[in-house]
Design an enzyme around this catalytic site. Structure first.
Site, PDB file in Angstrom:
ATOM      1  N   THR A 120      19.508 -33.875 -17.358  1.00 43.64           N
ATOM      2  CA  THR A 120      18.714 -33.496 -16.090  1.00 43.64           C
ATOM      3  C   THR A 120      17.416 -34.106 -16.276  1.00 43.64           C
ATOM      4  O   THR A 120      16.843 -34.336 -17.323  1.00 43.64           O
ATOM      5  CB  THR A 120      18.801 -32.141 -15.713  1.00 43.64           C
ATOM      6  OG1 THR A 120      17.944 -31.741 -14.954  1.00 43.64           O
ATOM      7  CG2 THR A 120      18.514 -31.407 -17.134  1.00 43.64           C
ATOM      8  N   ASP A 121      16.719 -34.238 -15.184  1.00 43.01           N
ATOM      9  CA  ASP A 121      15.554 -34.786 -14.957  1.00 43.01           C
ATOM     10  C   ASP A 121      14.523 -33.673 -15.692  1.00 43.01           C
ATOM     11  O   ASP A 121      13.293 -34.230 -16.151  1.00 43.01           O
ATOM     12  CB  ASP A 121      14.969 -35.368 -13.756  1.00 43.01           C
ATOM     13  CG  ASP A 121      15.152 -34.394 -12.603  1.00 43.01           C
ATOM     14  OD1 ASP A 121      15.559 -33.347 -12.891  1.00 43.01           O
ATOM     15  OD2 ASP A 121      14.605 -34.825 -11.579  1.00 43.01           O
ATOM     16  N   GLU A 122      15.089 -32.557 -15.658  1.00 42.72           N
ATOM     17  CA  GLU A 122      13.975 -31.403 -16.002  1.00 42.72           C
ATOM     18  C   GLU A 122      13.806 -31.298 -17.285  1.00 42.72           C
ATOM     19  O   GLU A 122      12.751 -30.588 -17.718  1.00 42.72           O
ATOM     20  CB  GLU A 122      14.903 -29.908 -15.556  1.00 42.72           C
ATOM     21  CG  GLU A 122      14.961 -29.970 -14.108  1.00 42.72           C
ATOM     22  CD  GLU A 122      15.586 -28.394 -13.842  1.00 42.72           C
ATOM     23  OE1 GLU A 122      15.182 -27.364 -14.704  1.00 42.72           O
ATOM     24  OE2 GLU A 122      16.003 -28.219 -12.834  1.00 42.72           O
ATOM     25  N   TYR A 147      16.551 -22.990 -19.365  1.00 42.51           N
ATOM     26  CA  TYR A 147      17.746 -24.051 -18.806  1.00 42.51           C
ATOM     27  C   TYR A 147      17.399 -25.423 -19.397  1.00 42.51           C
ATOM     28  O   TYR A 147      18.231 -26.142 -20.149  1.00 42.51           O
ATOM     29  CB  TYR A 147      18.035 -24.082 -17.554  1.00 42.51           C
ATOM     30  CG  TYR A 147      18.730 -25.552 -16.946  1.00 42.51           C
ATOM     31  CD1 TYR A 147      19.943 -25.526 -17.395  1.00 42.51           C
ATOM     32  CD2 TYR A 147      17.933 -26.183 -16.063  1.00 42.51           C
ATOM     33  CE1 TYR A 147      20.640 -26.559 -16.807  1.00 42.51           C
ATOM     34  CE2 TYR A 147      18.451 -27.289 -15.735  1.00 42.51           C
ATOM     35  CZ  TYR A 147      20.049 -27.516 -15.851  1.00 42.51           C
ATOM     36  OH  TYR A 147      20.636 -28.707 -15.985  1.00 42.51           O
ATOM     37  N   LYS A 151      18.903 -27.981 -22.378  1.00 41.48           N
ATOM     38  CA  LYS A 151      19.428 -29.447 -22.015  1.00 41.48           C
ATOM     39  C   LYS A 151      18.752 -30.336 -22.720  1.00 41.48           C
ATOM     40  O   LYS A 151      19.222 -31.377 -23.223  1.00 41.48           O
ATOM     41  CB  LYS A 151      19.485 -29.636 -20.413  1.00 41.48           C
ATOM     42  CG  LYS A 151      20.179 -28.809 -19.436  1.00 41.48           C
ATOM     43  CD  LYS A 151      21.466 -29.163 -19.593  1.00 41.48           C
ATOM     44  CE  LYS A 151      22.230 -30.513 -19.133  1.00 41.48           C
ATOM     45  NZ  LYS A 151      23.747 -30.589 -19.143  1.00 41.48           N
TER      46      LYS A 151
HETATM   47  P1  NAD Z   1      27.947 -25.912 -12.212  1.00 35.88           P
HETATM   48  O1  NAD Z   1      27.416 -24.670 -12.652  1.00 35.88           O
HETATM   49  O2  NAD Z   1      28.436 -26.019 -10.928  1.00 35.88           O
HETATM   50  O3  NAD Z   1      29.187 -26.407 -13.124  1.00 35.88           O
HETATM   51  C1  NAD Z   1      29.429 -26.076 -14.462  1.00 35.88           C
HETATM   52  C2  NAD Z   1      30.795 -26.079 -14.762  1.00 35.88           C
HETATM   53  O4  NAD Z   1      30.714 -25.793 -16.071  1.00 35.88           O
HETATM   54  C3  NAD Z   1      31.433 -24.761 -14.200  1.00 35.88           C
HETATM   55  O5  NAD Z   1      33.022 -25.228 -13.780  1.00 35.88           O
HETATM   56  C4  NAD Z   1      31.701 -23.914 -15.494  1.00 35.88           C
HETATM   57  O6  NAD Z   1      32.939 -23.221 -15.384  1.00 35.88           O
HETATM   58  C5  NAD Z   1      31.735 -24.902 -16.545  1.00 35.88           C
HETATM   59  N1  NAD Z   1      31.319 -24.116 -17.869  1.00 35.88           N
HETATM   60  C6  NAD Z   1      30.250 -23.450 -17.974  1.00 35.88           C
HETATM   61  N2  NAD Z   1      30.125 -22.926 -19.368  1.00 35.88           N
HETATM   62  C7  NAD Z   1      31.257 -23.429 -19.796  1.00 35.88           C
HETATM   63  C8  NAD Z   1      31.717 -23.568 -21.248  1.00 35.88           C
HETATM   64  N3  NAD Z   1      31.263 -22.724 -22.107  1.00 35.88           N
HETATM   65  N4  NAD Z   1      32.986 -24.286 -21.595  1.00 35.88           N
HETATM   66  C9  NAD Z   1      33.788 -24.948 -20.589  1.00 35.88           C
HETATM   67  N5  NAD Z   1      33.309 -24.885 -19.374  1.00 35.88           N
HETATM   68  C10 NAD Z   1      32.187 -24.286 -19.189  1.00 35.88           C
HETATM   69  O7  NAD Z   1      26.799 -27.166 -12.589  1.00 35.88           O
HETATM   70  P2  NAD Z   1      26.522 -28.669 -11.883  1.00 35.88           P
HETATM   71  O8  NAD Z   1      25.554 -28.567 -11.086  1.00 35.88           O
HETATM   72  O9  NAD Z   1      27.928 -29.179 -11.652  1.00 35.88           O
HETATM   73  O10 NAD Z   1      26.117 -29.646 -13.252  1.00 35.88           O
HETATM   74  C11 NAD Z   1      26.769 -30.268 -14.154  1.00 35.88           C
HETATM   75  C12 NAD Z   1      26.193 -31.031 -15.259  1.00 35.88           C
HETATM   76  O11 NAD Z   1      25.022 -31.818 -14.619  1.00 35.88           O
HETATM   77  C13 NAD Z   1      25.261 -30.097 -15.901  1.00 35.88           C
HETATM   78  O12 NAD Z   1      25.199 -30.355 -17.134  1.00 35.88           O
HETATM   79  C14 NAD Z   1      23.694 -30.059 -15.531  1.00 35.88           C
HETATM   80  O13 NAD Z   1      22.815 -29.876 -16.348  1.00 35.88           O
HETATM   81  C15 NAD Z   1      23.726 -31.351 -15.034  1.00 35.88           C
HETATM   82  N6  NAD Z   1      23.035 -31.863 -13.797  1.00 35.88           N
HETATM   83  C16 NAD Z   1      23.079 -31.216 -12.812  1.00 35.88           C
HETATM   84  C17 NAD Z   1      22.146 -31.478 -11.573  1.00 35.88           C
HETATM   85  C18 NAD Z   1      22.183 -30.726 -10.323  1.00 35.88           C
HETATM   86  O14 NAD Z   1      21.274 -30.793  -9.453  1.00 35.88           O
HETATM   87  N7  NAD Z   1      23.031 -29.676 -10.144  1.00 35.88           N
HETATM   88  C19 NAD Z   1      21.223 -32.409 -11.695  1.00 35.88           C
HETATM   89  C20 NAD Z   1      21.180 -33.252 -13.059  1.00 35.88           C
HETATM   90  C21 NAD Z   1      21.993 -32.862 -14.034  1.00 35.88           C
HETATM   91  O1  TDX Z   2      16.198 -19.557  -2.639  1.00 34.82           O
HETATM   92  C1  TDX Z   2      15.779 -20.672  -3.134  1.00 34.82           C
HETATM   93  N1  TDX Z   2      14.513 -20.577  -2.864  1.00 34.82           N
HETATM   94  C2  TDX Z   2      13.666 -21.951  -3.116  1.00 34.82           C
HETATM   95  O2  TDX Z   2      12.814 -22.046  -2.574  1.00 34.82           O
HETATM   96  C3  TDX Z   2      16.270 -21.286  -4.388  1.00 34.82           C
HETATM   97  C4  TDX Z   2      17.577 -20.692  -4.965  1.00 34.82           C
HETATM   98  C5  TDX Z   2      15.431 -22.093  -4.768  1.00 34.82           C
HETATM   99  N2  TDX Z   2      14.221 -22.382  -4.451  1.00 34.82           N
HETATM  100  C6  TDX Z   2      13.677 -23.614  -5.002  1.00 34.82           C
HETATM  101  C7  TDX Z   2      13.399 -23.678  -6.389  1.00 34.82           C
HETATM  102  C8  TDX Z   2      13.332 -25.243  -6.651  1.00 34.82           C
HETATM  103  O3  TDX Z   2      11.839 -25.642  -6.299  1.00 34.82           O
HETATM  104  O4  TDX Z   2      14.403 -24.834  -4.674  1.00 34.82           O
HETATM  105  C9  TDX Z   2      14.284 -26.031  -5.509  1.00 34.82           C
HETATM  106  C10 TDX Z   2      15.479 -26.074  -6.109  1.00 34.82           C
HETATM  107  O5  TDX Z   2      16.268 -24.987  -6.760  1.00 34.82           O
HETATM  108  P1  TDX Z   2      17.463 -25.077  -7.303  1.00 34.82           P
HETATM  109  O6  TDX Z   2      18.543 -25.387  -6.627  1.00 34.82           O
HETATM  110  O7  TDX Z   2      17.679 -23.662  -8.193  1.00 34.82           O
HETATM  111  O8  TDX Z   2      17.493 -26.254  -8.469  1.00 34.82           O
HETATM  112  P2  TDX Z   2      16.378 -26.594  -9.434  1.00 34.82           P
HETATM  113  O9  TDX Z   2      15.745 -25.376 -10.197  1.00 34.82           O
HETATM  114  O10 TDX Z   2      15.542 -27.855  -9.062  1.00 34.82           O
HETATM  115  O11 TDX Z   2      17.473 -27.202 -10.592  1.00 34.82           O
HETATM  116  C11 TDX Z   2      18.511 -28.188 -10.154  1.00 34.82           C
HETATM  117  O12 TDX Z   2      18.296 -29.428 -10.298  1.00 34.82           O
HETATM  118  C12 TDX Z   2      18.306 -29.820 -11.908  1.00 34.82           C
HETATM  119  C13 TDX Z   2      19.774 -27.764 -10.839  1.00 34.82           C
HETATM  120  O13 TDX Z   2      20.118 -26.471 -10.549  1.00 34.82           O
HETATM  121  C14 TDX Z   2      19.904 -28.042 -12.300  1.00 34.82           C
HETATM  122  O14 TDX Z   2      21.096 -27.779 -12.987  1.00 34.82           O
HETATM  123  C15 TDX Z   2      19.502 -29.459 -12.195  1.00 34.82           C
HETATM  124  O15 TDX Z   2      19.357 -29.827 -13.693  1.00 34.82           O
END
Ligand code: NAD
Ligand code: TDX
Length: 331
Positions: A120-122, A147, A151
């Protein structure tokens, strides 16, 4: 090619598996997923005949060794992924994100299997609203939350395993994804499903925080491009120039759903809330020739709203529990 997809029942992983099964006939897919609250079998229902799904944990050494030894490539999506949950209880984040990645790295090292690490960019921390720069692969790591720190730790393990043991790995750090199958604890689906149920969207603090949105399918085409053409040991930043502040996103969702754009509430801010993320993805574009397809956020958001409206049975059983968790946090 035999590909092992960890976290393939989660948001990004299930989109990756669905798209891969649909478009790449020669790829044999195995999903390893623990089916935590964030994983769903129904996200894979369209491809269940074509994909082998193993329920198990990425920290299970024997299972991971068995599955990795039978694979040519591992794509590692599995994680605990929600910042708010990491503030309430950091331990599962350390366990899955750090120990889980370590377990996979030891397996790909042992069996000499190509590995791609999804991050992630975080990990770079945040930028000021008026900072003219964006994150690049030279930006120092500076994670803010449990989190993002786990990462960041997992990324460091991958880099060390490449350098010390010659593991054949690439890394990618992507910005905020949106699209179908995203868990309703996350910002965009939480607001859409609130509106569908007659509740108001909830904005943390003033809502000036900026996220750099990318459609999940664009993230996944970038991962494939890295698997096919990326250089071992390199980190690739993935983004689609989608910067928007949270209040603008909430207003757009309300407007697209036919509601008054001002009909949202401010709730308590997230502790340590990162102000702004912004990705410079020029390496993906210039060196790997990747370009995002979903460049119109408004259209992508409308399609996402339609998906949640049309797939109520995918999310509605989770809604009460998710909102109860938020209520306990005052959010
Ligand atoms: P998500 O939470 O929707 O899915 C995570 C999946 O991993 C789930 O299916 C869960 O059951 C599985 N999991 C969790 N713990 C586990 C374990 N110990 N063993 C096996 N499986 C397990 O997450 P996502 O949003 O799809 O993110 C996927 C990846 O992308 C993550 O590594 C996250 O850090 C990265 N990422 C997410 C975002 C975003 O915006 N969502 C952005 C950048 C990077
Ligand atoms: O109810 C809400 N109201 C609100 O204002 C929620 C759930 C979030 N927010 C804000 C927090 C953040 O500024 O919205 C923005 C996005 O929130 P999230 O969806 O929780 O994402 P963020 O914390 O930015 O992280 C996401 O992007 C990077 C993903 O959850 C991570 O897995 C990924 O690494």
């Amino acid at each position: 090619m035999r590909i092992l997809v960890t976290g393939g029942a989660g948001f990004i992983g299930s989109n990756f598996v669905n798209a891969t099964a649909r478009t790449r006939g020669g790829v044999e897919i195995t999903v390893l997923d623990a089916f935590t609250y964030a994983g769903s079998r129904s996200s894979l229902s369209a491809v269940c005949d074509a994909v082998k799904v193993v329920e198990g944990d990425i920290t299970d050494v024997a299972l991971v060794n068995e599955l990795v030894s039978g694979s040519d490539v591992v794509v590692h999506f599995a994680a605990e992924s929600h910042n708010d949950n990491s503030l309430a209880d950091p331990w599962p984040f350390v366990q899955t994100n750090v120990i889980g990645t370590y377990t996979l790295l030891e397996a790909v090292r042992r069996y000499d299997v190509r590995y791609h690490h999804v991050s992630t960019d975080e990990v770079y921390g945040d930028l000021a609203l008026d900072d003219p720069t964006k994150f690049t692969d030279r930006t120092p790591y500076n994670p803010s939350s449990p989190y993002s720190s786990t990462k960041a730790a997992s990324d460091m393990l991958v880099r060390a395993w490449v350098r010390s043991f010659g593991v054949q790995a690439t890394l990618s750090n992507c910005s905020n994804n949106y699209g179908p199958y995203q868990h309703i604890e996350k910002f965009i689906p939480r607001q859409i499903t609130n509106i569908l149920l007659g509740a108001r969207p909830k904005l943390y603090g003033a809502g000036k925080n900026v996220r750099d949105w990318i459609h999940v399918e664009d993230h996944n085409t970038a991962v494939w491009r890295i698997l096919e053409s990326g250089s071992i040991g390199r980190t690739y930043l993935i983004g689609a120039n989608g910067e928007l502040d949270n209040q603008s996103v909430v207003r757009m969702i309300l407007e697209l759903m036919g509601r008054d754009p001002g009909d949202f509430e401010h709730v308590i801010d997230r502790p340590g809330h990162d102000m702004r993320y912004a990705i410079d993805s020029s390496t993906m574009r210039d060196e790997l020739g990747w370009h995002p397809h979903y460049t119109n956020f408004r259209e992508g958001l409308q399609a996402t709203i339609d998906w949640y409206r049309d797939n109520r049975n995918w999310w509605e059983n989770d809604k009460d529990a998710v909102e109860a968790r938020y209520q306990a946090q005052g959010a």
